[in-house]
Design a protein around this motif. Structure first.
Motif, mmCIF file in Angstrom:
data_model
loop_
_atom_site.group_PDB
_atom_site.id
_atom_site.type_symbol
_atom_site.label_atom_id
_atom_site.label_comp_id
_atom_site.label_asym_id
_atom_site.label_seq_id
_atom_site.Cartn_x
_atom_site.Cartn_y
_atom_site.Cartn_z
ATOM 1 N N SER A 132 -14.229 22.871 39.895
ATOM 2 C CA SER A 132 -14.621 24.148 40.497
ATOM 3 C C SER A 132 -16.096 24.180 40.878
ATOM 4 O O SER A 132 -16.548 25.104 41.560
ATOM 5 C CB SER A 132 -14.321 25.307 39.534
ATOM 6 N N ASP A 133 -16.841 23.165 40.468
ATOM 7 C CA ASP A 133 -18.267 23.100 40.769
ATOM 8 C C ASP A 133 -18.444 22.748 42.248
ATOM 9 O O ASP A 133 -18.122 21.622 42.673
ATOM 10 C CB ASP A 133 -18.924 22.035 39.884
ATOM 11 N N PRO A 134 -18.982 23.650 43.067
ATOM 12 C CA PRO A 134 -19.086 23.400 44.509
ATOM 13 C C PRO A 134 -20.076 22.300 44.869
ATOM 14 O O PRO A 134 -20.074 21.804 45.992
ATOM 15 C CB PRO A 134 -19.547 24.748 45.071
ATOM 16 N N THR A 135 -20.922 21.900 43.918
ATOM 17 C CA THR A 135 -21.870 20.825 44.207
ATOM 18 C C THR A 135 -21.232 19.443 44.065
ATOM 19 O O THR A 135 -21.828 18.438 44.474
ATOM 20 C CB THR A 135 -23.090 20.897 43.274
ATOM 21 N N MET A 136 -20.032 19.394 43.490
ATOM 22 C CA MET A 136 -19.337 18.121 43.312
ATOM 23 C C MET A 136 -18.468 17.820 44.526
ATOM 24 O O MET A 136 -17.778 18.701 45.041
ATOM 25 C CB MET A 136 -18.459 18.150 42.054
ATOM 26 N N ARG A 137 -18.519 16.582 44.969
ATOM 27 C CA ARG A 137 -17.627 16.138 46.044
ATOM 28 C C ARG A 137 -16.372 15.539 45.418
ATOM 29 O O ARG A 137 -16.475 14.677 44.537
ATOM 30 C CB ARG A 137 -18.315 15.106 46.935
ATOM 31 N N ILE A 138 -15.231 15.993 45.876
ATOM 32 C CA ILE A 138 -13.969 15.557 45.281
ATOM 33 C C ILE A 138 -13.222 14.657 46.254
ATOM 34 O O ILE A 138 -13.045 14.995 47.423
ATOM 35 C CB ILE A 138 -13.097 16.769 44.902
ATOM 36 N N ASN A 163 -16.137 20.450 50.259
ATOM 37 C CA ASN A 163 -16.386 19.073 49.828
ATOM 38 C C ASN A 163 -15.187 18.425 49.143
ATOM 39 O O ASN A 163 -15.303 17.858 48.051
ATOM 40 C CB ASN A 163 -17.606 19.007 48.888
ATOM 41 N N VAL A 164 -14.050 18.509 49.791
ATOM 42 C CA VAL A 164 -12.830 17.881 49.277
ATOM 43 C C VAL A 164 -12.343 16.869 50.309
ATOM 44 O O VAL A 164 -12.220 17.191 51.494
ATOM 45 C CB VAL A 164 -11.727 18.919 48.998
ATOM 46 N N ASN A 182 -21.325 8.972 44.260
ATOM 47 C CA ASN A 182 -22.432 8.873 43.317
ATOM 48 C C ASN A 182 -22.159 9.800 42.137
ATOM 49 O O ASN A 182 -21.013 10.164 41.892
ATOM 50 C CB ASN A 182 -23.760 9.217 44.009
ATOM 51 N N GLU A 183 -23.225 10.191 41.419
ATOM 52 C CA GLU A 183 -23.067 11.019 40.217
ATOM 53 C C GLU A 183 -22.513 12.410 40.514
ATOM 54 O O GLU A 183 -22.081 13.124 39.604
ATOM 55 C CB GLU A 183 -24.406 11.146 39.483
ATOM 56 N N THR A 184 -22.530 12.808 41.788
ATOM 57 C CA THR A 184 -21.986 14.125 42.141
ATOM 58 C C THR A 184 -20.580 13.995 42.737
ATOM 59 O O THR A 184 -20.128 14.892 43.440
ATOM 60 C CB THR A 184 -22.900 14.845 43.153
ATOM 61 N N SER A 185 -19.905 12.905 42.433
ATOM 62 C CA SER A 185 -18.571 12.664 42.991
ATOM 63 C C SER A 185 -17.523 12.614 41.879
ATOM 64 O O SER A 185 -17.788 12.150 40.765
ATOM 65 C CB SER A 185 -18.535 11.336 43.760
ATOM 66 N N VAL A 207 -16.580 4.193 39.561
ATOM 67 C CA VAL A 207 -17.366 4.427 38.343
ATOM 68 C C VAL A 207 -18.699 3.685 38.437
ATOM 69 O O VAL A 207 -19.743 4.201 38.025
ATOM 70 C CB VAL A 207 -16.562 3.982 37.099
ATOM 71 N N GLU A 208 -18.667 2.476 38.975
ATOM 72 C CA GLU A 208 -19.918 1.730 39.156
ATOM 73 C C GLU A 208 -20.877 2.474 40.093
ATOM 74 O O GLU A 208 -22.095 2.352 39.969
ATOM 75 C CB GLU A 208 -19.612 0.340 39.718
ATOM 76 N N GLN A 209 -20.329 3.265 41.015
ATOM 77 C CA GLN A 209 -21.151 4.060 41.927
ATOM 78 C C GLN A 209 -21.666 5.342 41.263
ATOM 79 O O GLN A 209 -22.480 6.056 41.843
ATOM 80 C CB GLN A 209 -20.332 4.441 43.172
ATOM 81 N N GLY A 210 -21.155 5.637 40.071
ATOM 82 C CA GLY A 210 -21.579 6.831 39.352
ATOM 83 C C GLY A 210 -20.560 7.951 39.334
ATOM 84 O O GLY A 210 -20.787 8.992 38.705
ATOM 85 N N ALA A 211 -19.438 7.776 40.028
ATOM 86 C CA ALA A 211 -18.424 8.830 40.099
ATOM 87 C C ALA A 211 -17.664 8.958 38.781
ATOM 88 O O ALA A 211 -17.596 8.002 37.991
ATOM 89 C CB ALA A 211 -17.444 8.539 41.235
ATOM 90 N N ARG A 212 -17.112 10.133 38.567
ATOM 91 C CA ARG A 212 -16.234 10.355 37.418
ATOM 92 C C ARG A 212 -14.777 10.331 37.874
ATOM 93 O O ARG A 212 -14.464 10.795 38.972
ATOM 94 C CB ARG A 212 -16.556 11.698 36.761
#
Length: 287
Positions: A132-138, A163-164, A182-185, A207-212
Motif C-alpha cells: 500500500s506504500d505509494p513510494t514502492m514500485r510493484i 507504480n504497478v 532497487n530498494e524501493t521495489s 534481491v541482488e538489485q535490492g528488491a523485496r
C-alpha cells in the motif's frame, strides 16, 4: 486426516533447539530442498561434516523414530512436490464416489480453510503495508499456471495505486525490468509445483538489485522461499490433473481489500479519475 508437518518446516521451526553440528546438517538438507536427505546416512554425514550419530539425533529431534523414518518422509515430500499431472489424475480417479462438482467444492473449501489456519496474520499485515506504500514500485509475475493470478492481482492494484507493473511472460525481456529494481521495489511472484527455474533466477537477481520478494506458493514451498522477504503458502491439491489456485486468489482479494483500506484517499482518487476517463473517452464506448 491432517498430514504431519513438512520436514522443511520442522527444520526451520526447531533451529533454536539444535546443536551447532545439527544446524550444519540442517543447512545441508535445506540447501538443495532436502535432496541431500536421499543419500545414505554415511554419505549425508560426510557432506555435512558431522558424525552419523548427529544425523540420528537430528531425526529424533524432528519427531522421527530414526534416520530411515526421516528419509521416508523426505522421499514422500519430494514426490509430492514433483507430482506430474497424470499421476494426480490417476489418484483422483481412484476416489470418484461423488460427483466431480461435489468433490471440487469440498476440496476447495478445505483448501481455503487450511490455508487460513496456516496464515500468519502479522505477515499478512506486513505485506499489506508494503504493497500500500505509494513510494514502492510493484512488479508482478506468475508461472505457466499462476500467470492468471499475477494478472488478476495486477488488474486490481493498478486501479487502486500507482507504480504497478506486470512483467512480460518472456524471460528475454526481464533484464529491462531488473535494471530499474532497487530498494524501493517489490517483486510479487507466484510459483507452485512444478517450480520454474526461470522464476527462481529472476527472484535471486531482483534481491541482488535490492528488491523485496513477496512469494505466493503451495504447501511445499517454492525454492524462491529462500530469498523471499514474505511468503504465503496455500493448499492447492484438488481431484484433477492440475492444482487449484483458488486459495491463492482468496489471499489476493483479501490483500486488495487491505491495501485499499490502508490508502482510501489514494484509491478513491484513482478510481474517480478512472471513471472520469472512461466517461470522457469515446474510444472505450460502444456508441
Amino acid at each position: 486426516m491432517e498430514s504431519r508437518p513438512l520436514v522443511r518446516d520442522l527444520l526451520r521451526e526447531r533451529q533454536s533447539d539444535l546443536t551447532a553440528s545439527e544446524r550444519k546438517l540442517s543447512a545441508v538438507l535445506q540447501e538443495d530442498s532436502l535432496v541431500a536427505g536421499l543419500q545414505s546416512i554415511t554419505r549425508l554425514a560426510e557432506m555435512a561434516e558431522v558424525s552419523t550419530p548427529t544425523v540420528i539425533r537430528l531425526a529424533r529431534k524432528l519427531g522421527f523414530d530414526g534416520f530411515p523414518d526421516l528419509q521416508n518422509a523426505i522421499r514422500e515430500e519430494l514426490a509430492e512436490r514433483i507430482k506430474r499431472p497424470l499421476a494426480k489424475l490417476d489418484a483422483a480417479l481412484t476416489d470418484a464416489r461423488d460427483h466431480i462438482v461435489s468433490q471440487f467444492a469440498e476440496t476447495v473449501s478445505s483448501n481455503i480453510n487450511r490455508t487460513l489456519d496456516r496464515l500468519d496474520l502479522a505477515e499478512f499485515d506486513a505485506v499489506g503495508q508494503l504493497l500500500s506504500d505509494p513510494t514502492m514500485r510493484i512488479y508482478l509475475l506468475g508461472g505457466r499456471i499462476t500467470r492468471s493470478n499475477a494478472h488478476y492481482f495486477f488488474n486490481h492494484l493498478q486501479i487502486i495505486r500507482p507504480n504497478v507493473h506486470l512483467l512480460d511472460s518472456s524471460p528475454s525481456v526481464w533484464p529491462q525490468s531488473l535494471l530499474d529494481m532497487n530498494e524501493t521495489s517489490v517483486l510479487v511472484v507466484f510459483d507452485i509445483r512444478r517450480y520454474e527455474r526461470e522464476l527462481e533466477k529472476l527472484a535471486r537477481l531482483a534481491v541482488e538489485q535490492g528488491a523485496r520478494i513477496v512469494l505466493f506458493t503451495d504447501a511445499w514451498g517454492s525454492p524462491i522461499e529462500k530469498v523471499a522477504a514474505h511468503t504465503f503458502r496455500s493448499m492447492v491439491e484438488v481431484p484433477s490433473s492440475w492444482d487449484s489456485t483458488l486459495a491463492i486468489n482468496f489471499l489476493i482479494e483479501a490483500l486488495v481489500a487491505e491495501i485499499q483500506r490502508l490508502g482510501p484517499d489514494q484509491s478513491a482518487e484513482r478510481i474517480a479519475a478512472l471513471e472520469n476517463m472512461l466517461g470522457e473517452s469515446r474510444i472505450f464506448r460502444n456508441t
